[in-house]
Design a protein around this motif. Structure first.
Motif, PDB file in Angstrom:
ATOM      1  N   LYS A  61      23.243   5.173 -25.525  1.00 17.29           N
ATOM      2  CA  LYS A  61      23.218   5.180 -26.994  1.00 17.29           C
ATOM      3  C   LYS A  61      22.962   3.787 -27.576  1.00 17.29           C
ATOM      4  O   LYS A  61      22.301   3.657 -28.597  1.00 17.29           O
ATOM      5  CB  LYS A  61      24.525   5.744 -27.553  1.00 17.29           C
ATOM      6  N   LYS A  84      34.581   4.061 -32.143  1.00 17.70           N
ATOM      7  CA  LYS A  84      34.595   5.436 -32.658  1.00 17.70           C
ATOM      8  C   LYS A  84      34.450   6.437 -31.507  1.00 17.70           C
ATOM      9  O   LYS A  84      35.171   7.436 -31.422  1.00 17.70           O
ATOM     10  CB  LYS A  84      33.471   5.597 -33.678  1.00 17.70           C
ATOM     11  N   THR A  85      33.515   6.146 -30.613  1.00 19.29           N
ATOM     12  CA  THR A  85      33.261   7.050 -29.489  1.00 19.29           C
ATOM     13  C   THR A  85      34.430   7.052 -28.504  1.00 19.29           C
ATOM     14  O   THR A  85      34.850   8.118 -28.042  1.00 19.29           O
ATOM     15  CB  THR A  85      31.953   6.652 -28.771  1.00 19.29           C
ATOM     16  N   TYR A 118      27.119   7.045 -21.243  1.00 18.67           N
ATOM     17  CA  TYR A 118      26.795   7.501 -22.598  1.00 18.67           C
ATOM     18  C   TYR A 118      26.646   6.308 -23.547  1.00 18.67           C
ATOM     19  O   TYR A 118      25.660   6.209 -24.291  1.00 18.67           O
ATOM     20  CB  TYR A 118      27.886   8.456 -23.095  1.00 18.67           C
ATOM     21  N   ILE A 119      27.596   5.393 -23.515  1.00 16.87           N
ATOM     22  CA  ILE A 119      27.545   4.199 -24.375  1.00 16.87           C
ATOM     23  C   ILE A 119      26.318   3.366 -24.025  1.00 16.87           C
ATOM     24  O   ILE A 119      25.589   2.904 -24.914  1.00 16.87           O
ATOM     25  CB  ILE A 119      28.841   3.358 -24.252  1.00 16.87           C
ATOM     26  N   TYR A 137      31.137   1.972 -30.350  1.00 16.30           N
ATOM     27  CA  TYR A 137      31.948   2.009 -29.125  1.00 16.30           C
ATOM     28  C   TYR A 137      33.376   2.456 -29.443  1.00 16.30           C
ATOM     29  O   TYR A 137      33.915   3.356 -28.802  1.00 16.30           O
ATOM     30  CB  TYR A 137      31.911   0.631 -28.474  1.00 16.30           C
ATOM     31  N   TRP A 150      36.534  10.331 -27.366  1.00 16.26           N
ATOM     32  CA  TRP A 150      36.591  10.753 -25.963  1.00 16.26           C
ATOM     33  C   TRP A 150      38.002  10.647 -25.402  1.00 16.26           C
ATOM     34  O   TRP A 150      38.408  11.438 -24.553  1.00 16.26           O
ATOM     35  CB  TRP A 150      35.646   9.910 -25.111  1.00 16.26           C
TER      36      TRP A 150
END
Length: 181
Positions: free
Chosen positions: A96, A14-15, A92-93, A12, A19
Motif C-alpha cells: 500500500k 490506522k491499519t 500489506y503495508i 500505518y 488489524w
C-alpha cells in the motif's frame, strides 16, 4: 518530518489498529501507545549514521524496522519475522505504501541465508547475547548493531563489547560496533 512520512505513518497506525483488533499483532492497542512506539522507533535517527542496508530481527508489527524503512526510503531494509499473520500485515503495508526498499522474510534469522548488513536492529526480542549469536552470519567488523532495550541492558553488556548506551525516559538504545564511540 516530511508530509509523505506523516501520511505513511497515519496510514500505518490506522491499519495496525484495525488489524490488531482481530489478529493481535502488537501490544500497542491505542493511538497514544502507537505514537510512543513510532517515536521510539524513529528516535535513533537523531544519532545514527544512515545505513545503506539494515536488518531488523523479529520485526513483529514493524517496530522498529518498518517504521525506519518509511523514514529512510533509500535504505534497503530486511524485515525478519517468523509469524505468518505479522508477515501478512507487513506485506500489506509494504504494498500500500509502495515501500520498494523493504524485503520481508518469513523465517527465524537462523534459517536465512548469510548476508552482511551495515546495521542490525531489534526491539525487545531476546537478550543481547542471543542477538549477537544468531546475527553472526549477517554482520562483520563494520556492522553497527542498534538494539532497543529496557533497563536490563546494563546486565546484558560488559566492557569486552565496544558499546554505547543512549538513554531516554522509557528506552535504552544499545549501540554495538567499531564505529560508535
Amino acid at each position: 518530518m516530511d508530509d509523505r512520512l506523516k501520511s505513511d505513518l497515519e496510514f500505518y497506525k490506522k491499519t495496525l489498529l484495525a488489524w490488531n483488533k482481530t489478529h493481535n499483532l502488537s501490544g500497542a492497542k491505542d493511538e497514544r501507545t502507537l505514537d510512543e512506539f513510532i517515536e521510539d522507533a524513529l528516535f535513533p535517527l537523531s544519532f545514527i549514521k544512515k545505513p545503506k542496508n539494515l536488518l531488523d530481527i523479529g520485526t513483529g508489527a514493524g517496530f522498529p524496522g518498518l517504521v525506519l524503512a518509511m523514514a529512510m526510503r533509500d535504505t534497503e531494509v530486511y524485515l525478519v519475522e517468523p509469524l505468518a499473520k505479522r508477515v501478512s500485515f507487513l506485506s500489506y503495508i509494504k504494498a500500500k505504501l509502495e515501500l520498494k526498499n523493504v524485503t520481508i522474510l518469513r523465517a527465524k534469522l537462523e534459517d536465512t541465508p548469510p548476508k552482511v548488513f551495515e546495521m542490525i536492529t531489534s526491539r525487545a526480542v531476546m537478550s543481547t547475547k542471543l542477538l549477537l549469536e544468531i546475527s553472526k552470519n549477517h554482520r562483520d567488523e563494520h556492522t553497527t548493531m542498534l538494539f532497543y532495550k529496557g533497563e536490563r541492558v546494563y546486565e546484558e553488556v560488559d566492557e569486552s563489547i565496544k558499546h554505547k548506551i543512549i538513554k531516554t525516559k522509557n528506552r535504552h538504545y544499545l549501540l554495538i560496533g567499531e564505529d560508535i564511540c
